[in-house]
Design a protein around this motif. Structure first.
Motif, PDB file in Angstrom:
ATOM      1  N   THR A 390       0.776  -1.180  -0.183  1.00 20.95           N
ATOM      2  CA  THR A 390      -0.032  -0.004   0.156  1.00 20.95           C
ATOM      3  C   THR A 390       0.967   1.286   0.041  1.00 20.95           C
ATOM      4  O   THR A 390       0.708   2.016  -0.829  1.00 20.95           O
ATOM      5  CB  THR A 390      -0.787  -0.185   1.327  1.00 20.95           C
ATOM      6  OG1 THR A 390      -1.700  -1.084   1.405  1.00 20.95           O
ATOM      7  CG2 THR A 390      -1.821   1.133   1.288  1.00 20.95           C
ATOM      8  N   ARG A 391       1.789   1.071   0.940  1.00 23.01           N
ATOM      9  CA  ARG A 391       2.912   2.216   1.023  1.00 23.01           C
ATOM     10  C   ARG A 391       3.638   2.580  -0.532  1.00 23.01           C
ATOM     11  O   ARG A 391       3.773   3.545  -0.891  1.00 23.01           O
ATOM     12  CB  ARG A 391       3.759   2.157   2.012  1.00 23.01           C
ATOM     13  CG  ARG A 391       3.311   2.984   3.012  1.00 23.01           C
ATOM     14  CD  ARG A 391       4.192   2.657   4.435  1.00 23.01           C
ATOM     15  NE  ARG A 391       5.657   2.172   4.217  1.00 23.01           N
ATOM     16  CZ  ARG A 391       6.994   2.732   3.982  1.00 23.01           C
ATOM     17  NH1 ARG A 391       6.686   4.011   4.044  1.00 23.01           N
ATOM     18  NH2 ARG A 391       7.862   2.215   3.980  1.00 23.01           N
ATOM     19  N   ALA A 392       4.057   1.391  -0.957  1.00 21.58           N
ATOM     20  CA  ALA A 392       4.957   1.480  -2.288  1.00 21.58           C
ATOM     21  C   ALA A 392       4.026   2.139  -3.333  1.00 21.58           C
ATOM     22  O   ALA A 392       4.372   2.929  -4.315  1.00 21.58           O
ATOM     23  CB  ALA A 392       5.373   0.158  -2.589  1.00 21.58           C
ATOM     24  N   PHE A 393       2.500   1.634  -3.445  1.00 16.35           N
ATOM     25  CA  PHE A 393       1.702   1.905  -4.446  1.00 16.35           C
ATOM     26  C   PHE A 393       1.352   3.718  -4.154  1.00 16.35           C
ATOM     27  O   PHE A 393       1.394   4.382  -5.140  1.00 16.35           O
ATOM     28  CB  PHE A 393       0.421   0.973  -4.245  1.00 16.35           C
ATOM     29  CG  PHE A 393      -0.841   1.257  -5.014  1.00 16.35           C
ATOM     30  CD1 PHE A 393      -0.381   1.486  -6.336  1.00 16.35           C
ATOM     31  CD2 PHE A 393      -1.909   1.937  -4.513  1.00 16.35           C
ATOM     32  CE1 PHE A 393      -1.750   1.668  -7.168  1.00 16.35           C
ATOM     33  CE2 PHE A 393      -2.832   2.450  -5.371  1.00 16.35           C
ATOM     34  CZ  PHE A 393      -2.985   2.259  -6.596  1.00 16.35           C
ATOM     35  N   ASP A 394       0.771   3.884  -2.909  1.00  7.67           N
ATOM     36  CA  ASP A 394       0.610   5.341  -2.699  1.00  7.67           C
ATOM     37  C   ASP A 394       1.820   6.271  -2.834  1.00  7.67           C
ATOM     38  O   ASP A 394       1.422   7.608  -3.318  1.00  7.67           O
ATOM     39  CB  ASP A 394       0.091   5.543  -1.211  1.00  7.67           C
ATOM     40  CG  ASP A 394      -1.110   4.883  -0.897  1.00  7.67           C
ATOM     41  OD1 ASP A 394      -1.833   4.749  -1.928  1.00  7.67           O
ATOM     42  OD2 ASP A 394      -1.555   4.725   0.140  1.00  7.67           O
ATOM     43  N   GLN A 395       2.782   5.815  -2.504  1.00 11.20           N
ATOM     44  CA  GLN A 395       3.822   7.051  -2.502  1.00 11.20           C
ATOM     45  C   GLN A 395       5.040   6.674  -3.493  1.00 11.20           C
ATOM     46  O   GLN A 395       5.824   7.534  -3.769  1.00 11.20           O
ATOM     47  CB  GLN A 395       5.075   6.722  -1.046  1.00 11.20           C
ATOM     48  CG  GLN A 395       3.710   7.054   0.053  1.00 11.20           C
ATOM     49  CD  GLN A 395       4.461   6.652   1.369  1.00 11.20           C
ATOM     50  OE1 GLN A 395       5.935   6.890   1.315  1.00 11.20           O
ATOM     51  NE2 GLN A 395       3.937   6.637   2.542  1.00 11.20           N
ATOM     52  N   GLY A 396       4.655   5.660  -4.411  1.00 10.11           N
ATOM     53  CA  GLY A 396       5.727   5.434  -5.750  1.00 10.11           C
ATOM     54  C   GLY A 396       7.338   5.001  -5.319  1.00 10.11           C
ATOM     55  O   GLY A 396       8.044   5.493  -5.761  1.00 10.11           O
ATOM     56  N   LEU A 397       7.200   4.159  -4.021  1.00 11.12           N
ATOM     57  CA  LEU A 397       8.482   3.794  -3.685  1.00 11.12           C
ATOM     58  C   LEU A 397       9.242   2.961  -4.716  1.00 11.12           C
ATOM     59  O   LEU A 397       8.736   2.234  -5.475  1.00 11.12           O
ATOM     60  CB  LEU A 397       8.366   3.167  -2.446  1.00 11.12           C
ATOM     61  CG  LEU A 397       7.440   3.695  -1.213  1.00 11.12           C
ATOM     62  CD1 LEU A 397       7.781   2.668   0.046  1.00 11.12           C
ATOM     63  CD2 LEU A 397       8.431   5.223  -0.820  1.00 11.12           C
ATOM     64  N   ASP A 398      10.639   3.094  -4.713  1.00  9.27           N
ATOM     65  CA  ASP A 398      11.446   2.372  -5.447  1.00  9.27           C
ATOM     66  C   ASP A 398      11.369   0.775  -4.869  1.00  9.27           C
ATOM     67  O   ASP A 398      11.213   0.499  -3.481  1.00  9.27           O
ATOM     68  CB  ASP A 398      12.754   2.597  -5.584  1.00  9.27           C
ATOM     69  CG  ASP A 398      12.860   3.751  -6.515  1.00  9.27           C
ATOM     70  OD1 ASP A 398      12.104   3.580  -7.823  1.00  9.27           O
ATOM     71  OD2 ASP A 398      13.631   4.679  -6.452  1.00  9.27           O
ATOM     72  N   LEU A 399      11.476  -0.190  -5.432  1.00  8.69           N
ATOM     73  CA  LEU A 399      11.146  -1.582  -5.164  1.00  8.69           C
ATOM     74  C   LEU A 399      12.452  -2.523  -4.986  1.00  8.69           C
ATOM     75  O   LEU A 399      13.476  -2.119  -5.629  1.00  8.69           O
ATOM     76  CB  LEU A 399      10.269  -2.121  -6.121  1.00  8.69           C
ATOM     77  CG  LEU A 399       8.871  -1.558  -6.385  1.00  8.69           C
ATOM     78  CD1 LEU A 399       8.089  -2.333  -7.554  1.00  8.69           C
ATOM     79  CD2 LEU A 399       7.876  -1.412  -4.899  1.00  8.69           C
TER      80      LEU A 399
END
Lengths: 826, 105
Positions: A390-399
């Motif tokens: 959810t955080r990665a999706f919301d904030q566009g985090l690098d994976l």
């Protein structure tokens, strides 16, 4: 100042929430009037699924009671429908004949259930027939419950989306036999791809809910005065039932806006300020609006929209803009974990899809990645990665590069979840330090791991939380994180890495801890916390030529026993390989009785622990035991655990006990950077747990022995690496010793093999120690032999204490007041 | 201090260099530490954290560390260097090879 008149059409979650947002920003700006079609206050529509399932009751889902409206001076027209807006006269006309003037207007009319035109579903007045229900309001829910409880026991749900499945689950929980008809090939096709839909359908079927896909409903059979009889599905037998629930979607409720001349596409069109595009004094919010082409049917967007609207309409933050919401959905069906966000399937070339499917266990995971960002994810049956995704999706985090980490918690990326932890989450379980305390220390200026650990004691127990402490530091301090210069020092008091330090010690011929401080520490300052590590190093380097200063030893090494919480000590005699004899057991039993030992316990290393021995009794206990020290207290070689082996075990392929005894005899007492635990198993059944030891040996068929290194099963779990397989026990002892000596000479102070081995790399260690790439093996073997030759049982200290106070108690001597002994007449 | 008394506790030779030793003096439990320069420090013997034996701790010229949970105490003041604790501290001097400590009466 005279208040402006604010009228809100719609008293659902969007309307009421927006009013709350307005009141918190400007409580006295408006006189507020609200129109609500439903005859009560605002309630949590989402929770109706729980009410239907019997998990909550109606009373508990109200968000704003009628008293709330009164307390905030809001005029609520409940059960009254606004019919038309006169934008030019600024008047709202309602179906009770009222006319209400406004200065500002908010339209929050929400959605209504979409009921397709299926023959038989409506009566001749176009009303839904008795026994046919939508699933939108309290009234819908109440009617369904009454119908289901009234002896009606078979239901058909038309529409297998999120709402339909929640309705099906609720009715099923009420004891109703439920069939879900889904027109497309996949249930919840808004959120799930085909494979995910199938797994979910399997779960529902197992719960007892029948699911039919590709089902086109063609008619509802109804008999006057009897009721619903069946639902007709194209190409199938009729499905007998007593009730029909239609969950074929929702439509924005835009009729009042339409007839009042506002621009309506799929819904009422608004700008980024949440204003209608037609009138600056009229705003709209919630499911009835279309923003940048998107119409939302979920709750999260309306929280954001309401805040932006309130900021603008009150003028408290005229720069507030709504830019759309990335939505995530959760299916609210007890026993099913399903979260979904973004797109379902790859859409462009180059999009990656990671899929894991385990239908039997009801698990399906899919993540879609574009340009190293999550653009969609489905997690069914396992929610462990949902907070991170959810955080990665919301904030566009690098994976993470290892994409499997998107699907599974591999335990390698704790930093990605620390933001999700609540402040009171305990991070250091040894010292009871919470995330909030750590963040507080960072805000107080600690920017390095060492500083945070010193300030909070987090990570100073078993150390297994250090990575997480690091992650919280990184999260809280951002770019301000600094690296401790001391991170590479062997000990904190001498600013040198181990190789450098050893070279300096050798070069300057430093043989005591105090001489190391004098020569190498800043200003020659001694440091108590560095003494133990230096003592170990010097002893290893100089052997019998080491100048042993007693103060350099930790208390355990001064008295050759492990200090306990009450200041007493534990005594563990050596039982090589865990093998003992009746004679030894008798002596141990006698000692335990003689000294009133409070606890006698078997250890994990196959020995016997006598706990609660007073310091002053230690020499006498050792003398009475007349057994060598088992080294259960030091940063040293500890023990060799063995299994029974081929002597007795019918599966044994190697003599594990005798090899274990020989290894313990050879390695006993070796000081090392951290403790070293060994095991020897007589066959691959591995009863001595060799794969999770610092050095583990396993006998394999054909007289061969495997050596595993770097395993652990304590605060840290690691399966060892297969170092080498050898043909004889002599080679096993030689290579185990060579690895131990290399570890002694090269590991950092307190660095266990489970860190050391992966730090250097298995292949590197094999090249150095097995293939002898660097030509160092002979030297290692030789230096180990010297240490072995210098072994002396420390328990022989008993005959001549090293210092006057060595075995004098340092326990608090509680001086109790002397109570006079009473006579017999008391 | 008028209500303090000086007590001859032990010979300097009873203390090992930079090792602690516990004595009970006038109802006070003292941990004595002999420095390399033959000065002596006297602190309370019981760690206020969990009752650890301070005299069993390791020390240098400035700090002694409780052996149980590694709280450190300033030898000169008794203040804990990494926690919210304090140990009582007593004046100590060496006279003719004897250790003399001042304790409250």
């Amino acid at each position: 100042m005279e208040r402006q008149r604010l009228v809100v059409i719609g008293n659902g979650m969007a309307g009421a929430r927006t009013v709350e947002e307005i009141l918190t920003r400007a409580p006295d700006l408006f006189d507020i009037t609200m129109f609500g079609e439903e005859p009560h206050g605002n309630y949590n529509r989402i929770a109706l699924s729980h009410v239907l399932a019997g998990e909550e009751d109606f009373d508990s889902i109200f968000l704003n009671s009628l008293a709330w409206y009164a307390a905030n001076g809001i005029t609520l027209h409940a059960g009254v429908r606004a019919k038309r807006i006169d934008r030019f006269a600024k008047v709202v006309y309602a179906d009770d004949g009222s006319e209400t003037r406004y200065d500002k207007l908010i339209i929050a009319t929400g959605s209504r259930s979409f009921i397709p035109d299926i023959p038989g579903i409506r009566d001749r007045y176009s009303e839904l027939r008795s026994g046919v229900f939508g699933f939108r309001t309290i009234e819908d829910t109440r009617a369904m419950l009454e119908h289901a409880r009234g002896g009606e026991r078979r239901a058909v749900v038309i529409g297998g989306g999120l709402l339909g499945l929640e309705a099906a689950h609720g009715l099923h929980k009420q004891g109703t036999e439920v069939t879900v008809l889904q027109r497309s090939a996949t249930i919840m096709n808004q959120q799930l791809d085909a494979a995910g839909g199938e797994v979910l359908a399997g779960i529902l079927q197992n719960m007892g809910i029948r699911v039919i896909t590709n089902a086109r409903t063609v008619a509802v059979d109804y008999v006057p005065r009897v009721g619903i009889q069946a639902v007709q599905v194209e190409g199938q037998d009729p499905i007998p039932c007593d009730m029909v629930v239609v969950t074929a979607g929702i439509r924005p409720e835009t009729s009042v806006a339409l007839i009042s001349g506002f621009t309506v596409a799929r819904a009422i069109v608004v700008d980024d300020l949440m204003r209608t595009v037609d009138d600056d004094d009229v705003y709209a919010v919630g499911e009835c609006v279309q923003h940048r082409g998107e119409v939302y049917g979920l709750v999260a967007p309306l929280w954001e929209q309401g805040a932006v609207l309130a900021a603008n309409i009150t003028g408290t933050d005229p720069s507030a803009r709504y830019s759309g919401t990335k939505t995530t959905t959760k299916l609210k069906v007890a026993g099913i974990d399903l979260a979904s966000m973004g797109v379902r399937t790859p859409e462009r070339e180059g999009d990656e899809q990671m899929v894991f499917s385990e239908p039997k266990r009801g698990v399906y995971k899919s993540v879609i990645v574009r340009e190293n960002k999550v653009i969609g994810a489905t997690m069914l049956g396992d929610a462990s990665r949902v907070p991170f995704l959810t955080r990665a999706f919301d904030q566009g985090l690098d994976l993470p590069e290892t994409r499997a980490e998107l699907l599974f918690d591999l335990g390698t990326t704790p930093e990605q979840s620390v933001a999700d932890l609540p402040d009171d989450a305990q991070i250091c379980n040894c010292n009871g330090v919470t995330k909030g305390t750590i963040v507080g220390a960072v805000h107080d200026g600690c920017t390095s791991l060492g500083a945070v650990m010193d300030a909070t004691r987090a990570g100073k127990g078993c150390g297994s939380c250090k990575e997480q402490v690091c992650a919280i530091l990184a999260w809280a301090a951002g770019d301000a994180v600094t690296v401790d210069a001391s991170a590479n020092w062997y000990v904190p008091g001498v600013p040198m890495g181990k190789p450098e330090l050893m070279a300096a010690i050798r070069e300057q011929n430093l043989r005591s801890v105090s001489s190391v401080f004098a020569a190498l520490a800043p200003d020659g300052q001694p440091d108590a916390r560095s003494k133990m590590g230096l003592a170990s190093l010097l002893k290893m380097m100089w052997g019998p030529d080491y100048v042993d200063e007693r103060d350099a030893r930790f208390i355990n090494d001064r008295v050759h026993a492990n200090i306990q919480k009450d200041g007493t000590f534990s005594v563990v005699p050596q039982l090589k390989g865990g093998v003992t004899s009746p004679e030894q057991l008798r002596r141990i039993a006698d000692v335990a009785e003689k000294y009133d030992v409070p606890m006698v316990k078997l250890t994990g290393g196959q020995r016997i622990d006598l706990l609660g021995i007073r310091k002053e009794d230690l020499p006498k206990v050792w003398a009475d035991l007349d057994m060598p020290s088992g080294y259960a207290y030091g940063k040293s070689f500890r023990t060799v655990k063995t299994c029974v082996g081929q002597e007795f075990c019918r599966f044994g392929t190697g003599d594990s006990t005798s090899l274990g005894i020989d290894m313990e005899t050879r390695f006993q007492g070796l000081e090392s950077p951290a403790k070293i635990k060994l095991a020897v198993s007589g066959c691959p059944r591995n009863c001595a747990e060799s794969l999770v030891k610092d050095v583990g040996v396993v006998a394999v068929e054909g007289g061969r022995w495997e050596l595993w290194i770097g395993g652990a099963a304590g605060a840290h779990i690691r399966k060892g690496d297969l170092f080498v397989t050898v043909d004889s026990r002599e080679e096993a002892i030689l290579l185990a010793g060579r690895f131990i000596q290399y570890y002694r000479e090269n590991a950092k102070w307190l660095e266990r093999t489970y860190t050391f081995v992966p730090r250097l790399g298995l292949e590197e260690l094999q090249a150095i120690l097995v293939a002898d790439r660097d030509g160092v093996c002979a030297g290692l073997d030789e230096r180990l032999q010297e240490s072995v030759d210098n072994y002396a049982d420390p328990w022989l200290d008993r005959d001549a204490p090293a210092t006057p106070g060595q075995f004098r108690t340092a326990l608090p001597l509680v001086a109790l007041p002397l109570v006079p002994v009473r006579g017999g007449d008391a | 201090m008028s209500d303090a008394i000086e007590i001859d506790v032990c010979a300097l030779g009873d203390l090992a260099i930079e090792e602690g030793r516990t004595y009970v003096v006038a109802d006070e439990q003292l941990a004595l530490f002999r420095m390399r320069d033959d000065t002596v420090h006297a602190l309370g013997a019981v760690c206020p954290h969990r009752g650890g034996p301070i005299a069993d701790g390791q020390c240098d010229e400035a700090v002694v560390w409780c052996p149980l949970h590694a709280f450190g105490y300033d030898l000169a003041t008794g203040a804990c260097v990494n926690g919210d604790f304090r140990l009582p501290r007593f004046d100590a001097r060496v006279e003719d090879g004897r250790v003399v400590v001042t304790v409250p009466e």
